[in-house]
Every structure is written in C-alpha cells, then in structure tokens.
Design a protein around this motif. Structure first.
Motif, PDB file in Angstrom:
ATOM      1  N   LYS A 118       0.830  -1.192   0.000  1.00  0.00           N
ATOM      2  CA  LYS A 118       0.000   0.000   0.000  1.00  0.00           C
ATOM      3  C   LYS A 118       0.867   1.245   0.000  1.00  0.00           C
ATOM      4  N   PRO A 119       0.415   2.336  -0.679  1.00  0.00           N
ATOM      5  CA  PRO A 119       1.183   3.573  -0.648  1.00  0.00           C
ATOM      6  C   PRO A 119       1.187   4.170   0.744  1.00  0.00           C
ATOM      7  N   LEU A 120       2.234   4.931   1.037  1.00  0.00           N
ATOM      8  CA  LEU A 120       2.356   5.552   2.345  1.00  0.00           C
ATOM      9  C   LEU A 120       1.276   6.604   2.532  1.00  0.00           C
ATOM     10  N   ASP A 121       0.653   6.608   3.705  1.00  0.00           N
ATOM     11  CA  ASP A 121      -0.343   7.606   4.057  1.00  0.00           C
ATOM     12  C   ASP A 121       0.379   8.735   4.779  1.00  0.00           C
ATOM     13  N   ALA A 122       0.316   9.929   4.219  1.00  0.00           N
ATOM     14  CA  ALA A 122       1.024  11.071   4.814  1.00  0.00           C
ATOM     15  C   ALA A 122       0.526  11.387   6.209  1.00  0.00           C
ATOM     16  N   ASN A 123      -0.686  10.958   6.534  1.00  0.00           N
ATOM     17  CA  ASN A 123      -1.239  11.239   7.854  1.00  0.00           C
ATOM     18  C   ASN A 123      -1.010  10.103   8.849  1.00  0.00           C
ATOM     19  N   ALA A 124      -0.373   9.033   8.400  1.00  0.00           N
ATOM     20  CA  ALA A 124      -0.099   7.906   9.296  1.00  0.00           C
ATOM     21  C   ALA A 124       0.976   8.298  10.309  1.00  0.00           C
ATOM     22  N   PRO A 125       1.003   7.634  11.452  1.00  0.00           N
ATOM     23  CA  PRO A 125       2.069   7.911  12.421  1.00  0.00           C
ATOM     24  C   PRO A 125       3.449   7.722  11.807  1.00  0.00           C
ATOM     25  N   LEU A 126       4.406   8.458  12.316  1.00  0.00           N
ATOM     26  CA  LEU A 126       5.767   8.402  11.787  1.00  0.00           C
ATOM     27  C   LEU A 126       6.322   6.989  11.822  1.00  0.00           C
ATOM     28  N   ALA A 127       6.055   6.265  12.892  1.00  0.00           N
ATOM     29  CA  ALA A 127       6.567   4.892  13.002  1.00  0.00           C
ATOM     30  C   ALA A 127       6.046   4.007  11.883  1.00  0.00           C
ATOM     31  N   ASP A 128       4.782   4.210  11.477  1.00  0.00           N
ATOM     32  CA  ASP A 128       4.228   3.426  10.373  1.00  0.00           C
ATOM     33  C   ASP A 128       4.828   3.838   9.041  1.00  0.00           C
ATOM     34  N   ARG A 129       5.020   5.146   8.854  1.00  0.00           N
ATOM     35  CA  ARG A 129       5.581   5.620   7.584  1.00  0.00           C
ATOM     36  C   ARG A 129       7.035   5.186   7.414  1.00  0.00           C
ATOM     37  N   LEU A 130       7.714   4.936   8.528  1.00  0.00           N
ATOM     38  CA  LEU A 130       9.116   4.506   8.460  1.00  0.00           C
ATOM     39  C   LEU A 130       9.275   2.990   8.556  1.00  0.00           C
ATOM     40  N   ARG A 131       8.161   2.279   8.568  1.00  0.00           N
ATOM     41  CA  ARG A 131       8.255   0.819   8.689  1.00  0.00           C
ATOM     42  C   ARG A 131       9.073   0.256   7.520  1.00  0.00           C
ATOM     43  N   PRO A 132      10.073  -0.581   7.801  1.00  0.00           N
ATOM     44  CA  PRO A 132      10.926  -1.133   6.740  1.00  0.00           C
ATOM     45  C   PRO A 132      10.131  -1.881   5.675  1.00  0.00           C
ATOM     46  N   ARG A 133      10.617  -1.810   4.451  1.00  0.00           N
ATOM     47  CA  ARG A 133       9.980  -2.505   3.334  1.00  0.00           C
ATOM     48  C   ARG A 133      10.704  -3.799   2.971  1.00  0.00           C
ATOM     49  N   THR A 134      11.925  -3.952   3.468  1.00  0.00           N
ATOM     50  CA  THR A 134      12.680  -5.190   3.249  1.00  0.00           C
ATOM     51  C   THR A 134      13.405  -5.542   4.535  1.00  0.00           C
ATOM     52  N   LEU A 135      13.811  -6.799   4.661  1.00  0.00           N
ATOM     53  CA  LEU A 135      14.534  -7.231   5.856  1.00  0.00           C
ATOM     54  C   LEU A 135      15.849  -6.487   6.029  1.00  0.00           C
ATOM     55  N   ASP A 136      16.452  -6.061   4.921  1.00  0.00           N
ATOM     56  CA  ASP A 136      17.710  -5.315   5.003  1.00  0.00           C
ATOM     57  C   ASP A 136      17.549  -3.998   5.755  1.00  0.00           C
ATOM     58  N   GLU A 137      16.322  -3.462   5.777  1.00  0.00           N
ATOM     59  CA  GLU A 137      16.084  -2.180   6.424  1.00  0.00           C
ATOM     60  C   GLU A 137      15.795  -2.304   7.919  1.00  0.00           C
ATOM     61  N   VAL A 138      15.604  -3.524   8.408  1.00  0.00           N
ATOM     62  CA  VAL A 138      15.366  -3.721   9.837  1.00  0.00           C
ATOM     63  C   VAL A 138      16.650  -3.402  10.596  1.00  0.00           C
ATOM     64  N   VAL A 139      16.571  -2.532  11.598  1.00  0.00           N
ATOM     65  CA  VAL A 139      17.772  -2.106  12.317  1.00  0.00           C
ATOM     66  C   VAL A 139      17.944  -2.896  13.607  1.00  0.00           C
ATOM     67  N   GLY A 140      19.193  -3.087  13.984  1.00  0.00           N
ATOM     68  CA  GLY A 140      19.511  -3.657  15.283  1.00  0.00           C
ATOM     69  C   GLY A 140      19.405  -5.156  15.410  1.00  0.00           C
ATOM     70  N   GLN A 141      19.040  -5.867  14.336  1.00  0.00           N
ATOM     71  CA  GLN A 141      18.858  -7.318  14.432  1.00  0.00           C
ATOM     72  C   GLN A 141      19.689  -8.055  13.390  1.00  0.00           C
ATOM     73  N   ASP A 142      20.868  -7.529  13.080  1.00  0.00           N
ATOM     74  CA  ASP A 142      21.723  -8.150  12.067  1.00  0.00           C
ATOM     75  C   ASP A 142      22.103  -9.577  12.421  1.00  0.00           C
ATOM     76  N   HIS A 143      22.141  -9.889  13.707  1.00  0.00           N
ATOM     77  CA  HIS A 143      22.494 -11.252  14.118  1.00  0.00           C
ATOM     78  C   HIS A 143      21.451 -12.264  13.645  1.00  0.00           C
ATOM     79  N   LEU A 144      20.249 -11.780  13.305  1.00  0.00           N
ATOM     80  CA  LEU A 144      19.195 -12.654  12.786  1.00  0.00           C
ATOM     81  C   LEU A 144      18.977 -12.475  11.293  1.00  0.00           C
ATOM     82  N   THR A 145      18.944 -11.206  10.854  1.00  0.00           N
ATOM     83  CA  THR A 145      18.577 -10.924   9.461  1.00  0.00           C
ATOM     84  C   THR A 145      19.763 -10.940   8.510  1.00  0.00           C
ATOM     85  N   GLY A 146      20.993 -10.909   9.043  1.00  0.00           N
ATOM     86  CA  GLY A 146      22.171 -10.937   8.180  1.00  0.00           C
ATOM     87  C   GLY A 146      22.341 -12.277   7.493  1.00  0.00           C
TER      88      GLY A 146
END
Length: 436
Positions: A12-40
């Motif tokens: 779905k396209p980003l909703d400009a009125n959505a909370p910041l946390a939702d608008r910044l939600r990663p779109r790929t596993l590479d974008e998940v921060v802090g969990q490289d020990h699992l996603t790497g």
C-alpha cells in the motif's frame, strides 16, 4: 465489529497522515535495524530466506524491536500469505477462522504465515490448538512475545518452533531511526547534540517509542534547538519497562542478589534503584535483602541481619520516600560485609540429615526427668552441667546413640566467623581430652 485479521499491506502507498513509526516501517529485511544477528546472511532468518523455506518461529524481544515488522517481511521474502492476529483480542473462534482460511488458501497453492502477536497471552489449551495446524503445514506460525518463552509457552509448542531473540535496540540503531525520520521529514530534529543523546537514552531500546517522541518534536515550532533540560520539560519521561509478576522482576532481583554477593556496592545500588524507581514494592526488595543477610553473610557479620531488620522497622515507620534511605543503607551494609554461606549450607545439610534419620531418641543423659519413672529409666543420669566445669564446657555427647556425630556448620576464615572457628577448634580439643 472491526476485523480481527490483518493481511499483508506492504504494497500500500504511504499515508502522509499515518504515524511516523508506520511511515518509516521497513519494506525489506535489510532495512530492519539492530537485528543483524538474525537478518544478516549468517543469521537464522537470513539463512532461511536464502533457502526460500521458513520454519515456525517464536520472536522474543522487548517492545519496539521490530517483531511484527520482521514477521511481515518474512512472509514477503519467502512468498507466503501474511495473516495476523492478536492474542489480546482473539479467542478460539477467531483461531478456527484463521485456520480455516489458511486451509482454503493452501488448497489453491498459497501457504500462510500466521503471525500471532502477544502469543504468551493465549492460555495453555489455546496454545495446544496450534499444534495440529503447525504439524500438517496448514500454517507457518510466527509468534511474538515480550516474555520468556520457557515460562509462558507450552513445551509442545516450543518443540515445534525455533526461538529467535531480538535485541534491545542500541544507540547506533536508534540513531539510524532518527536519521531516517529526519530524511523523511526533510528537516533535522530541533535538538542540540546533548539533547539528541538524551532522547536516544530515554527510548530504553524501544524504536517505536523513539519515533513517537520524534514525531512530537517535529510537530512543534521552536525558536531554537532544545537542550536536555528543554527536552525533558517538553516530553514526558519514559517509565522503565518492568512487570512485577514477570521475568523482568525476577531478573532484577537476581541481579541485585548477585551484585551484593559479589561485594559490589555500586552495582547493588544500581539494581536497587532500577526496581524502586520502576515501582517495585519496597518491602519486597527489603525481604530479599533480609534473606541475603542470612544466606550470604550469616555469622561472618551477625550485624547484617540486625541492620536489615532495623531498615524494615525504619521503612515501616517513615514510609516512602524517606524510609527508602534505610533500604539503601541495608543494601550497602550487605554488599560491603564479609561473606559466608556456612549457615545456609549447614541448614541444608542438617535438614537432609533430619529427614534421613527419622525419629531417633536423643541420649537419655540430656533429657529432663520430671517424673520418678523417667529418673528410674535413666533420664538425666550423669548429665554434665557445663557451668560447673572450669572451662564452661562439659564435652558431653549430644547425639542419638544410633547416630555418629555429624559436621553441618563449618565457619569460614572471614569476619566474625573466624573467631567462631577458633572457638570450635578450642572446644574440639577439650572434647578429645575429656574423652580419653
């Protein structure tokens, strides 16, 4: 009634009125921060994605570490239909509906990843309900929990799922989130460097909380960047994550006990402060410190127990917050006292011996003889009254005739127990002389 089920909305396209946390939600596993020990590439998730085959998983980690996002992206990465339910709002009927939907899609060749948020909130019978559908491949289960799975999930369910631990987000991961937020908003946060560091520290490893705070900062107009004091005045202080009846409670009281045992007053004070500032009942903490005084100090410093009980009286007299200083004093006294678990070991050994020997009769010479018959059969005969001896020590045998003398208590060579050890050695020599 709102639908309890959520399907994949990653396209779905980003909703400009959505909370910041939702608008910044990663779109790929590479974008998940802090969990490289699992996603790497070498991580458990990275390897499964590379193989294109996903096993059932339990994602265990603190709030705001990306459990829901990771599950959603996992479904995308391996081509599974994503279906999400929350154990807070769902019951048996909702589970049956989810399994029926998954089975219908399976017949059409579309496998389902069933994400269960707060899975630990399902009771044991409800957890058992997952087993046949996981075993026959109707669903690939991915559960999320903030609680220790060993305590909260059925052993049968755990045996069919791999437990993956998500880390609390460190400062670098949280800084990455702030940088992404600034890039999305097209402007920097109105903070000086010290305030930025304070904001990151206040998040306590929770990325969602951090982004919610950042969204508040983006929403206000300020004449100049805030310093830490200004930031504190604008934002509410985050309350530490601490559930009195769950693992965090037991982890912290264990850490306090171990720090006191290790004679580290600074760390002891830290964990004491962690518990009390989070709202722990002060008398609960004090009860554990009293226990520590007996278990880990004992007669190496008999005043430790006195100090702890005095702290209890002081706290009950003064209440909070004044009385908490007495708890601090007791904690520091115990942390800096000489240590001995000799009394603790003696108790366990004596209890074990008492259970093994049953109801053996004490020797008659040390028994009172209030009746004529008892005197006639030898009660109290030849009892050695210790105060009548020159040394104040008779050296009598106090053990049942069927039992050899045992040694339960062996004082250590520290603190007051060193003097006790000297007394015991002296009495041992006297006993040998009197028995010759």
């Amino acid at each position: 009634m709102a639908d309890l089920f959520a399907t994949d909305d990653s396209e779905k396209p980003l909703d400009a009125n959505a909370p910041l946390a939702d608008r910044l939600r990663p779109r790929t596993l590479d974008e998940v921060v802090g969990q490289d020990h699992l996603t790497g590439p070498e991580g458990a998730i990275g390897r499964q994605v590379a193989a294109g085959k996903l096993s059932s998983l339990i994602l265990w980690g603190p709030p705001g570490t990306g459990k829901t996002t990771t599950a959603r992206l996992l479904a995308d990465a391996v081509g599974l239909r994503f279906l999400s339910i929350s154990a807070v709002f769902s019951g048996v009927a909702d589970l049956k509906k989810a399994f029926a939907e998954a089975r219908d899609h399976a017949r059409l060749g579309q496998r389902t990843l069933l994400f269960v948020d707060e899975i630990h909130r399902f009771n044991r019978a409800q957890q058992d309900g997952f087993l046949p559908y996981v075993e026959d491949g109707t669903v690939t289960l991915v559960g999320a929990t903030t609680e220790n799975p060993s305590f909260e999930l059925n052993a049968a369910l755990l045996s069919r799922a791999q437990v993956l631990i998500l880390n609390r987000l460190d400062a670098n991961a949280l800084e990455t989130l702030l940088a992404r937020a600034e890039a999305l908003e097209g402007r920097p946060l109105p903070l000086d460097p010290d305030a930025r560091a304070a904001l990151i520290a206040s998040a306590d490893g929770d990325g969602r909380f951090l982004l919610n705070q950042a969204e508040t900062l983006f929403s206000v107009t300020l004449p100049a960047p805030l310093d830490p004091a200004g930031l504190s005045a604008l934002l509410h202080r985050r309350v530490a994550v601490y559930d009195k009846d769950r693992e965090g409670h037991y982890n912290l009281i264990s850490a306090l006990h171990k720090a006191m045992r290790g004679s580290d007053p600074q760390a002891s004070l830290y964990y004491l402060a962690r518990m009390l500032t989070a709202g722990e009942e002060p008398l609960y903490v004090l009860r554990r410190i009293v226990r520590f005084a007996s278990e880990d100090i004992g007669l190496a410093d008999p005043q430790a127990l006195v100090q702890c009980l005095a702290a209890k009286d002081t706290y009950e007299f003064l209440g909070s917050p004044e009385g908490e200083l007495a708890i601090v004093q007791a904690c520091l006294y115990c942390a800096t006292a000489p240590k001995s678990n000799a009394a603790y070991k003696a108790q366990k050994a004596a209890w074990r011996s008492a259970k093994e020997t049953g109801s053996l009769m004490p020797p008659r010479n040390i028994l009172n003889a209030p009746t004529k018959l008892m005197k006639q059969i030898g009660y109290g005969k030849d009892y050695g009254y210790d105060h009548d001896t020159d040394e104040g020590f008779s050296g009598d045998n106090y053990w049942p005739e069927e039992m050899r003398p045992e040694t339960y208590y062996t004082p250590v060579e520290r603190g007051f127990e060193k003097r006790i050890a000297e007394r015991l050695a002296y009495w041992g020599e006297l006993r040998e002389k009197k028995q010759r």
